[in-house]
Design a protein around this motif. Structure first.
Motif, PDB file in Angstrom:
ATOM      1  N   GLU A  28       0.830  -1.199   0.000  1.00 24.67           N
ATOM      2  CA  GLU A  28       0.000   0.000   0.000  1.00 24.67           C
ATOM      3  C   GLU A  28       0.870   1.256   0.000  1.00 24.67           C
ATOM      4  O   GLU A  28       0.591   2.224  -0.732  1.00 24.67           O
ATOM      5  CB  GLU A  28      -0.928  -0.002   1.212  1.00 24.67           C
ATOM      6  N   LEU A  31       2.322   2.019  -3.475  1.00 22.72           N
ATOM      7  CA  LEU A  31       1.378   2.703  -4.362  1.00 22.72           C
ATOM      8  C   LEU A  31       1.197   4.164  -3.944  1.00 22.72           C
ATOM      9  O   LEU A  31       1.193   5.067  -4.797  1.00 22.72           O
ATOM     10  CB  LEU A  31       0.030   1.980  -4.351  1.00 22.72           C
ATOM     11  N   TYR A  35       2.232   7.526  -6.120  1.00 22.32           N
ATOM     12  CA  TYR A  35       1.215   8.490  -6.540  1.00 22.32           C
ATOM     13  C   TYR A  35       1.579   9.910  -6.115  1.00 22.32           C
ATOM     14  O   TYR A  35       1.525  10.848  -6.917  1.00 22.32           O
ATOM     15  CB  TYR A  35      -0.148   8.106  -5.974  1.00 22.32           C
ATOM     16  N   MET A  61      -6.784   1.583  -4.145  1.00 20.94           N
ATOM     17  CA  MET A  61      -5.996   2.566  -4.880  1.00 20.94           C
ATOM     18  C   MET A  61      -6.882   3.383  -5.818  1.00 20.94           C
ATOM     19  O   MET A  61      -6.759   4.612  -5.910  1.00 20.94           O
ATOM     20  CB  MET A  61      -4.895   1.860  -5.677  1.00 20.94           C
ATOM     21  N   LEU A  82      -4.146   4.513   1.931  1.00 21.24           N
ATOM     22  CA  LEU A  82      -5.024   4.786   0.795  1.00 21.24           C
ATOM     23  C   LEU A  82      -6.498   4.764   1.203  1.00 21.24           C
ATOM     24  O   LEU A  82      -7.377   4.718   0.347  1.00 21.24           O
ATOM     25  CB  LEU A  82      -4.802   3.739  -0.306  1.00 21.24           C
TER      26      LEU A  82
END
Length: 354
Positions: A28, A31, A35, A61, A82
């Protein structure tokens, strides 16, 4: 809803659509960091065993990006996870399948009301129109979740590849795979790989309890989690009823290979009535995990011909299982076919199953 009486698809969907994520904190963070850097890769191949939370992570996500379209915003830069509250408008739209910035590619029901065994090229081509149009989401993000890329047929894979080769700006592909090494090499090369590990039993218990609305202290749920080898969907399938016993009977027969016990195979077939979809899934999952374990064993490369036979059988078994489920065929012929192929593959000679 109780998982004891739930269909496998319902139980798996409940696990997928939950806003909670268990056991994959590192993935997690990968990601999230990508981002908020403002340079996130446009395509991710999220791989790992079936039912460990790959789709849960992908949808988590997707919700986050659609809810926070500006990666430089303070809400993104300060975020620890997220997580998006389930009452957020984006979360509600994603749950209802009505968000214009999200496209999901997955197997669908055909005109006869049965589940297709693959994702078709026509469905894959939806990405062309989706990514070719003006995004409906604020901020212009368009996200495609492919669940799973393993189920794309050859033409569908090529259609998806065309979009991956020239992705539009502010597009994000989240490709889920139970066997990422077997994904088309040209697709793999255009994705950043994000492997997920099987969950610990405690995490399986927590995730399964939340998905099914069950008490975490239920002994039957703990037993199912211990047998699930890190898979939430498998724990939900094994939870309650006769599925756990069916799993153990199947595993016992697998561990005797290449020897075949005809009487035990008949008994196993009799224990799987035509409409028992939960039992069928328990059987198929047990075989699949047994095969996967042998394909990835540390000494697997020492006998390459045997490894090749097992890999070929793995594909045939999964195809036969999808057809049996999709067309609601008798279970006993599948059981004998599966064990016949496995006996031949493990012994390197014709099987004795009839």
């Amino acid at each position: 809803m109780s998982a004891r009486n739930a269909e496998p698809e319902i139980a798996v969907r409940a696990a997928r659509e939950t806003t909670a994520l268990f056991g994959h904190r590192e993935a997690e963070q990968t990601l999230l960091n990508a981002y908020r850097s403002g340079r996130i890769p446009h395509a991710w191949l999220i791989g790992g065993a079936q039912g460990i939370g790959k789709a849960t992570l992908a949808y988590r996500m997707a919700r986050f990006v659609l809810a926070h379209p500006d990666p430089s915003a303070r809400s993104v830069q300060d975020a620890d996870t997220l997580y998006v509250d389930e009452d957020h408008p984006v979360a509600r739209q994603v749950a209802n399948g009505s968000h214009g910035g999200l496209l999901t590619l997955e197997r669908t029901v055909n005109d006869k009301g049965t589940m297709r065994t693959v994702i078709t090229v026509d469905e894959s081509r939806e990405t062309i129109g989706f990514f070719g149009s003006t995004a409906a989401s604020v901020g212009g993000w368009r996200i495609c979740v492919v669940d799973t890329v393993d189920e794309l047929n050859a033409n569908a894979s090529n259609a998806l590849l065309k979009i991956l080769e020239e992705p539009p700006a502010r597009s994000l592909f989240l490709l889920i795979s139970h066997a990422p090494a077997r994904v088309l090499a040209t697709i793999q090369s255009r994705c950043r790989k994000l492997p997920l590990r099987p969950l610990e039993p405690d995490d399986v218990v927590r995730a399964a309890a939340e998905a099914a609305g069950q008490d975490r202290n239920d002994p039957a749920l703990r037993d199912a989690a211990e047998a699930a080898e890190g898979s939430v969907s498998r724990a939900l399938t094994l939870f309650g009823g006769q599925s756990l016993g069916l799993h153990q009977r199947t595993l016992d027969l697998l561990n005797r290979l290449p020897q075949l016990d005809q009487r035990a195979l008949h008994a196993l077939g009799d224990a799987l009535p035509l409409n028992d979809r939960v039992g069928l899934k328990a059987f198929v999952d047990t075989v699949d995990r047994w095969l996967t374990g042998h394909l990835h064993a540390p000494d697997a490369g020492a006998n390459l011909p045997r490894l090749a036979r097992l890999a070929e059988v793995w594909e045939k078994i999964n195809r036969a299982a999808r057809e049996t489920e999709g067309f609601n065929l008798e279970r006993k012929p599948l059981i004998f076919s599966v064990f016949g192929m496995l006996a031949e593959a493990t012994a390197g000679r014709p099987s004795q199953a009839h």
